[in-house]
Write a protein that holds these residues in place. Structure first.
Motif, short mmCIF file in Angstrom:
data_model
loop_
_atom_site.label_atom_id
_atom_site.label_comp_id
_atom_site.label_asym_id
_atom_site.label_seq_id
_atom_site.Cartn_x
_atom_site.Cartn_y
_atom_site.Cartn_z
N GLU A 175 -1.85 38.53 5.89
CA GLU A 175 -2.56 37.53 5.07
C GLU A 175 -4.08 37.62 5.20
N ARG A 176 -4.57 38.33 6.19
CA ARG A 176 -6.02 38.46 6.38
C ARG A 176 -6.68 39.14 5.20
N VAL A 177 -5.93 39.91 4.43
CA VAL A 177 -6.52 40.66 3.32
C VAL A 177 -7.05 39.74 2.22
N ASN A 178 -6.60 38.47 2.23
CA ASN A 178 -7.04 37.54 1.18
C ASN A 178 -8.50 37.11 1.35
N ASP A 179 -9.06 37.35 2.52
CA ASP A 179 -10.46 36.99 2.76
C ASP A 179 -11.22 38.24 3.18
N VAL A 180 -12.08 38.72 2.29
CA VAL A 180 -12.80 39.96 2.55
C VAL A 180 -13.72 39.85 3.76
N LYS A 181 -14.10 38.64 4.13
CA LYS A 181 -14.99 38.46 5.28
C LYS A 181 -14.36 38.95 6.59
N ASN A 182 -13.04 39.00 6.60
CA ASN A 182 -12.36 39.48 7.80
C ASN A 182 -12.62 40.96 8.06
N TYR A 183 -13.15 41.66 7.08
CA TYR A 183 -13.34 43.10 7.19
C TYR A 183 -14.82 43.50 7.14
N ILE A 184 -15.67 42.53 7.33
CA ILE A 184 -17.10 42.82 7.36
C ILE A 184 -17.61 42.67 8.79
N ARG A 185 -18.21 43.75 9.31
CA ARG A 185 -18.75 43.73 10.66
C ARG A 185 -20.26 43.51 10.57
N LYS A 186 -20.72 42.50 11.23
CA LYS A 186 -22.14 42.17 11.18
C LYS A 186 -22.96 43.14 12.03
N GLY A 187 -24.07 43.62 11.43
CA GLY A 187 -24.96 44.51 12.16
C GLY A 187 -26.00 43.73 12.95
N LYS A 188 -26.88 44.47 13.62
CA LYS A 188 -27.87 43.85 14.50
C LYS A 188 -28.86 42.98 13.71
N LEU A 189 -29.24 43.39 12.50
CA LEU A 189 -30.15 42.56 11.71
C LEU A 189 -29.48 41.26 11.30
N TRP A 190 -28.23 41.34 10.89
CA TRP A 190 -27.48 40.14 10.51
C TRP A 190 -27.41 39.18 11.71
N GLN A 191 -27.11 39.72 12.89
CA GLN A 191 -27.04 38.89 14.10
C GLN A 191 -28.38 38.22 14.38
N ALA A 192 -29.48 38.96 14.20
CA ALA A 192 -30.80 38.40 14.44
C ALA A 192 -31.14 37.33 13.40
N PHE A 193 -30.75 37.57 12.15
CA PHE A 193 -31.06 36.63 11.07
C PHE A 193 -30.32 35.30 11.23
N GLU A 194 -29.08 35.34 11.72
CA GLU A 194 -28.30 34.12 11.80
C GLU A 194 -28.34 33.45 13.17
N ALA A 195 -29.14 34.00 14.09
CA ALA A 195 -29.24 33.42 15.43
C ALA A 195 -29.72 31.98 15.36
N GLU A 196 -29.25 31.16 16.28
CA GLU A 196 -29.59 29.74 16.28
C GLU A 196 -31.04 29.50 16.67
N GLN A 197 -31.67 30.46 17.32
CA GLN A 197 -33.08 30.36 17.65
C GLN A 197 -33.76 31.70 17.41
N ARG A 198 -35.07 31.70 17.46
CA ARG A 198 -35.81 32.94 17.25
C ARG A 198 -35.44 33.96 18.33
N VAL A 199 -35.31 35.22 17.94
CA VAL A 199 -34.95 36.27 18.88
C VAL A 199 -35.96 37.41 18.79
N VAL A 200 -35.94 38.26 19.80
CA VAL A 200 -36.67 39.52 19.76
C VAL A 200 -35.69 40.61 19.34
N LEU A 201 -35.99 41.29 18.25
CA LEU A 201 -35.12 42.36 17.74
C LEU A 201 -35.78 43.70 18.03
#
Length: 280
Positions: free
Chosen positions: A86-112
């Motif tokens: 059933e996971r195939v119904n949500d494409v988000k299950n197959y998207i791996r976040k990269g380092k920029l995505w992780q930095a962009f969505e961090a709860e506070q400012r980070v050093v990248l």
């Protein structure tokens, strides 16, 4: 929020100004210099000095810019669809976040840290132009735009193995880490080896400076290599007297920590041979 030297890292005035200027301008800081001059460690110390988390993206020759944003695993989704998952119904299950995505969505400012960007293909920096400039990117599979919640402090290192595109350079604040002068080098050594005997330090740094300035040297030893060498000298409990060289051998003791190729070793062997001939 200003970067200064830390207990573990001696930053020159020029380097401190460069970091703080990049933070003020909200531009990536592009740092170049000889390998072993502390470029990667700078990002870690900026993180520690400012009390911010760090995200590290180490670049390899096979790294693609898209990997820093996200990767869509279509193969896994196809396999799961064949298995009726059933996971195939949500494409988000197959998207791996990269380092920029992780930095962009961090709860506070980070050093990248984007480490050794010159290892990648020449198009790699250009492929990140808009994302680093606008601090956002589009995810085609989900139709969403990912924007930085808190603009990260971006530090990019390069060993100058290849030229970077002008359009990319225009968006960065640039700093070249020069090899430290004698006094700065002594301060760096004191951080790593507090209480080192002054006579040993003076003799070692004198010999190290002479080695670096030897004409024809293929690879000059760096700051990290002199620290390794001093660690060995201390481990062997050598004194300043033990470091003295005679005409029979121009190579410094434990030279494998300083000279990293056979051409440079042969260079010092030839210098010793010539000194012996002249002494006859």
């Amino acid at each position: 929020m200003r970067f200064t030297s830390t207990q573990d890292y001696i930053a020159s005035d020029e380097l401190q100004i460069a970091v703080n200027a990049a933070v003020t301008l909200q531009r990536p800081l592009l740092v170049k210099g000889e390998p072993g001059t502390g470029k990667t460690e700078l990002a870690r110390q900026v993180s520690a000095s400012l009390g911010l988390p760090m995200i590290e993206w180490s670049i390899k020759s096979t790294t693609r810019a898209q990997q820093g944003l996200y990767e869509y695993d279509a193969v896994s989704r196809l396999r799961d669809s064949q298995l009726g998952d059933e996971r195939v119904n949500d494409v988000k299950n197959y998207i791996r976040k990269g380092k920029l995505w992780q930095a962009f969505e961090a709860e506070q400012r980070v050093v990248l840290l984007i480490d050794e960007i010159d290892k990648a293909d020449i198009e790699f920096p250009n492929d990140l132009l808009q994302e680093l400039d606008r601090m956002e990117f589009f995810v085609y599979e989900t139709g969403e735009t990912i924007r930085a919640t808190h603009r990260p402090i971006v530090i990019i290192t390069s060993n100058n193995e290849k030229d970077l595109p002008d359009a990319f350079l225009r968006r960065c604040f640039f700093h070249y880490i020069r090899f430290p002068d004698t006094e700065t080098l002594k301060a760096i050594v004191e951080v790593h080896f507090p209480g080192i005997k002054p006579a040993l330090l003076t003799a070692a740094l004198t010999q190290f400076s002479e080695l670096r300035e030897t004409p024809g040297l293929k690879k000059k030893p760096s700051t990290s290599e002199v620290l390794d060498w001093l660690k060995l000298l201390l481990a062997e409990d050598l004194s300043a007297e033990d470091l003295k060289r005679d005409g029979q051998n121009a190579l410094p003791k434990l030279h494998g920590a300083l000279l990293k190729n056979e051409q440079d070793v042969h260079l010092f062997e030839r210098l010793a041979f010539m000194a012996r001939r002249q002494g006859r």
